[in-house]
Design a protein around this motif. Structure first.
Motif, PDB file in Angstrom:
ATOM      1  N   ARG A   1       6.959 -19.032  52.071  1.00 22.88           N
ATOM      2  CA  ARG A   1       6.846 -19.603  50.731  1.00 22.88           C
ATOM      3  C   ARG A   1       6.703 -18.542  49.650  1.00 22.88           C
ATOM      4  O   ARG A   1       7.138 -18.747  48.510  1.00 22.88           O
ATOM      5  CB  ARG A   1       5.661 -20.584  50.696  1.00 22.88           C
ATOM      6  N   THR A   2       6.139 -17.398  49.969  1.00 21.01           N
ATOM      7  CA  THR A   2       6.075 -16.304  49.000  1.00 21.01           C
ATOM      8  C   THR A   2       7.477 -15.871  48.575  1.00 21.01           C
ATOM      9  O   THR A   2       7.733 -15.618  47.388  1.00 21.01           O
ATOM     10  CB  THR A   2       5.310 -15.111  49.596  1.00 21.01           C
ATOM     11  N   TYR A   3       8.390 -15.784  49.531  1.00 19.65           N
ATOM     12  CA  TYR A   3       9.749 -15.343  49.223  1.00 19.65           C
ATOM     13  C   TYR A   3      10.507 -16.417  48.443  1.00 19.65           C
ATOM     14  O   TYR A   3      11.341 -16.088  47.592  1.00 19.65           O
ATOM     15  CB  TYR A   3      10.486 -14.987  50.518  1.00 19.65           C
ATOM     16  N   ALA A   4      10.224 -17.671  48.728  1.00 21.75           N
ATOM     17  CA  ALA A   4      10.836 -18.739  47.938  1.00 21.75           C
ATOM     18  C   ALA A   4      10.418 -18.613  46.479  1.00 21.75           C
ATOM     19  O   ALA A   4      11.254 -18.743  45.568  1.00 21.75           O
ATOM     20  CB  ALA A   4      10.407 -20.101  48.499  1.00 21.75           C
ATOM     21  N   GLN A   5       9.139 -18.352  46.247  1.00 19.46           N
ATOM     22  CA  GLN A   5       8.649 -18.169  44.887  1.00 19.46           C
ATOM     23  C   GLN A   5       9.319 -16.964  44.228  1.00 19.46           C
ATOM     24  O   GLN A   5       9.667 -16.995  43.046  1.00 19.46           O
ATOM     25  CB  GLN A   5       7.135 -17.977  44.896  1.00 19.46           C
ATOM     26  N   GLN A   6       9.531 -15.906  45.000  1.00 17.23           N
ATOM     27  CA  GLN A   6      10.177 -14.711  44.463  1.00 17.23           C
ATOM     28  C   GLN A   6      11.609 -15.012  44.030  1.00 17.23           C
ATOM     29  O   GLN A   6      12.080 -14.524  42.999  1.00 17.23           O
ATOM     30  CB  GLN A   6      10.152 -13.600  45.509  1.00 17.23           C
ATOM     31  N   HIS A   7      12.317 -15.836  44.808  1.00 16.07           N
ATOM     32  CA  HIS A   7      13.670 -16.238  44.417  1.00 16.07           C
ATOM     33  C   HIS A   7      13.646 -17.010  43.102  1.00 16.07           C
ATOM     34  O   HIS A   7      14.481 -16.782  42.209  1.00 16.07           O
ATOM     35  CB  HIS A   7      14.301 -17.106  45.516  1.00 16.07           C
ATOM     36  N   LEU A   8      12.688 -17.916  42.963  1.00 13.84           N
ATOM     37  CA  LEU A   8      12.603 -18.718  41.735  1.00 13.84           C
ATOM     38  C   LEU A   8      12.260 -17.839  40.537  1.00 13.84           C
ATOM     39  O   LEU A   8      12.847 -17.992  39.457  1.00 13.84           O
ATOM     40  CB  LEU A   8      11.559 -19.818  41.911  1.00 13.84           C
ATOM     41  N   TRP A   9      11.313 -16.915  40.703  1.00 16.50           N
ATOM     42  CA  TRP A   9      10.957 -16.003  39.609  1.00 16.50           C
ATOM     43  C   TRP A   9      12.153 -15.162  39.193  1.00 16.50           C
ATOM     44  O   TRP A   9      12.407 -14.946  38.013  1.00 16.50           O
ATOM     45  CB  TRP A   9       9.821 -15.085  40.057  1.00 16.50           C
ATOM     46  N   THR A  10      12.848 -14.620  40.191  1.00 18.99           N
ATOM     47  CA  THR A  10      13.981 -13.742  39.899  1.00 18.99           C
ATOM     48  C   THR A  10      15.065 -14.480  39.133  1.00 18.99           C
ATOM     49  O   THR A  10      15.659 -13.943  38.180  1.00 18.99           O
ATOM     50  CB  THR A  10      14.544 -13.158  41.207  1.00 18.99           C
ATOM     51  N   GLN A  11      15.331 -15.717  39.525  1.00 21.37           N
ATOM     52  CA  GLN A  11      16.347 -16.509  38.838  1.00 21.37           C
ATOM     53  C   GLN A  11      15.927 -16.809  37.400  1.00 21.37           C
ATOM     54  O   GLN A  11      16.743 -16.712  36.476  1.00 21.37           O
ATOM     55  CB  GLN A  11      16.610 -17.804  39.598  1.00 21.37           C
ATOM     56  N   ARG A  12      14.660 -17.146  37.204  1.00 26.01           N
ATOM     57  CA  ARG A  12      14.184 -17.431  35.845  1.00 26.01           C
ATOM     58  C   ARG A  12      14.264 -16.204  34.954  1.00 26.01           C
ATOM     59  O   ARG A  12      14.623 -16.276  33.787  1.00 26.01           O
ATOM     60  CB  ARG A  12      12.742 -17.943  35.900  1.00 26.01           C
ATOM     61  N   GLN A  13      13.938 -15.050  35.521  1.00 23.63           N
ATOM     62  CA  GLN A  13      14.004 -13.813  34.756  1.00 23.63           C
ATOM     63  C   GLN A  13      15.442 -13.507  34.364  1.00 23.63           C
ATOM     64  O   GLN A  13      15.718 -13.059  33.237  1.00 23.63           O
ATOM     65  CB  GLN A  13      13.408 -12.659  35.559  1.00 23.63           C
ATOM     66  N   LEU A  14      16.373 -13.747  35.277  1.00 26.65           N
ATOM     67  CA  LEU A  14      17.791 -13.517  34.981  1.00 26.65           C
ATOM     68  C   LEU A  14      18.251 -14.444  33.862  1.00 26.65           C
ATOM     69  O   LEU A  14      18.957 -14.022  32.933  1.00 26.65           O
ATOM     70  CB  LEU A  14      18.631 -13.751  36.245  1.00 26.65           C
TER      71      LEU A  14
END
Length: 469
Positions: free
Chosen positions: A451-464
């Motif tokens: 779940r940590t990596y799922a959150q990282q994917h969501l953060w990265t997409q939002r930042q982009l």
């Protein structure tokens, strides 16, 4: 032969680098042990034995392969995921606890007797804490022998050996060469003065998305303690470290490197790094800190397979295979910074930070220790006091559930901050981060244990999306 052994032999036969560090194999007819991706001729199945650790192979009398250097593989991703005694012990051994405090110190930190720790590690891994630490010391010694011009006697003690005789015996047993012969095998261009720092290759398995991680470190960089130089794709991250015996300055390049075959198959590579230390006994700890910060021991194949099966995450995983979740170079420091925020952290550096003996470019200070901050009022003082007196532990072997409970008991630490500290300082790969919006949908259980990596994917997409809008 068991199904597991069939799978392992197939990995050896196909030279599959995805399994490097997950297990080792030894060949009875040659007396040598290797990583699964070793380029040598595949041995006959009947002559192969398998080991969970390099230490276990060494303990059975096998020597490290000269071609594939099995001591330099990424660590097993199991130790990041597991919260049991074996997982916690392996993380602490990697941080140099046995070298500094002995098996007794390791046992105290784990809350078990030394005999229990010995039994559990030997039963599961085929090697006890002394043997595991010995294998790690041998690797550290090889790095120093082949990348510095330090006298061999200094290297022996810097690597953690108790005597030069113990050092010589171990190097001969592990590498079948004397320290002098091992040094002679390194290209002349690699031997550098220690003033220039120790050059290292920080290995990782699978694809590695360096840019999102370096973007995050750049946004978080704290003046005087950290800096990011260069342009995206060719950046270098630099920072200071407070270590058990002294201080350090480390630098890591963004550009990932690999052999042509590994790059074509996305089977892993390395990040180039350089470490300057005031005391070389801190090398093992410094390397471990960098590996956790850059999440180099994770298993991107397992993570991407699980998260890519979710329709909401599948496009993100496909766009960024091998996305990492950064940990912490100093878990206590990061906990303080997550609690107080960037502006207050900068003020703490100005008021309390220890200055380096000599500035290194824009790096001038080491972030203050918890002892220095314990007198602060409010939540910061409470957190610093708990870290200083050991009521709260965030070291690599800390019990993650106990640490989160201790954090939640402190004034001013809400559920989200505690979860962020668990995610970053404790490098927990399976944190469900509470939302800032109380109406936010719960994190799906199907994302476990990543779940940590799922959150990282969501953060990265939002930042982009933020930067392109």
């Amino acid at each position: 032969m068991s199904a597991e052994e069939d799978t392992r032999y197939e990995a050896v036969r196909s030279r599959d680098a995805r399994f490097d560090g997950e297990f080792f194999f030894a060949v009875e007819t040659t007396g040598i042990y290797c990583r699964p991706s070793c380029p040598a001729v595949t041995p006959k199945r009947k002559n192969v034995r398998y080991y969970a650790t390099a230490a276990a192979a060494q303990g059975s009398g096998f020597r490290a392969c000269r071609r594939c250097r099995p001591d330099a593989v990424p660590g097993s991703a199991d130790w990041n995921v597991r919260a049991d005694v074996v997982g916690r012990a392996m993380r602490m051994i990697g941080d140099g606890v046995v070298d500094r405090e002995g098996v007794a110190g390791l046992a105290v930190r784990l809350g078990y007797s030394a005999r229990q720790v010995q039994r559990q590690l030997t039963t599961e891994l085929g090697a006890g804490p002394v043997a595991l630490a010995r294998a790690q010391r041998a690797h550290t010694a090889r790095v120093l022998l082949q990348t510095t011009g330090l006298p061999i006697t200094e290297i022996a003690f810097a690597a953690g050996f108790a005597s030069v005789r113990q050092f010589n015996d171990t190097i001969r047993a592990v590498y079948a060469r004397t320290p002098t012969e091992l040094r002679g095998e390194a290209p002349a261009s690699r031997a550098t003065a220690t003033a220039a720092g120790i050059p290292l290759r920080l290995a990782h398995r699978g694809p590695y998305q360096a840019r999102p991680l370096f973007d995050m470190l750049a946004r978080e960089a704290l003046d005087g303690v950290e800096e990011m130089t260069g342009t995206p794709g060719t950046r270098t991250y630099r920072r200071t470290l407070r270590l058990p015996y002294g201080t350090g300055v480390v630098s890591v390049d963004e550009r990932t490197r690999a052999t042509p075959a590994s790059r074509a198959a996305h089977h892993g590579g390395w990040l180039d790094a350089r470490i300057h230390l005031t005391d070389l006994r801190d090398l093992t700890t410094a390397v471990g800190r960098l590996r956790r910060l850059f999440d180099l021991d994770s298993d991107p194949y397992a993570i991407d397979e699980r998260l890519g099966a979710d329709p909401a995450l599948a496009p993100l995983v496909a766009a960024r295979p091998g996305l990492r979740s950064p940990g912490a170079a100093d878990p206590d420091e990061l906990a303080v910074r997550l609690l107080v925020g960037p502006a207050a952290a900068a003020r703490l550096v100005e008021r309390y930070a220890k200055a380096l003996d000599a500035p290194c470019g824009a790096l001038t200070h080491v972030f203050p220790a918890p002892d220095d901050l314990a007198g602060e009022p409010g939540p910061l003082g409470a957190l610093a006091t708990a870290l200083a007196d050991g009521a709260l532990r965030l070291d690599p072997g800390a019990d993650r559930d106990d640490a989160e409970s201790a954090l939640r008991a402190l004034p001013g630490v809400d559920a989200r901050t505690a979860a962020l500290i668990r995610m970053r300082s404790l490098a927990d790969p399976d944190v469900a981060l509470p939302g800032e919006d109380q109406d936010q949908d719960p994190v799906p259980d199907t994302w476990r244990p990543w779940r940590t990596y799922a959150q990282q994917h969501l953060w990265t997409q939002r930042q982009l999306e933020k930067t392109t809008s």
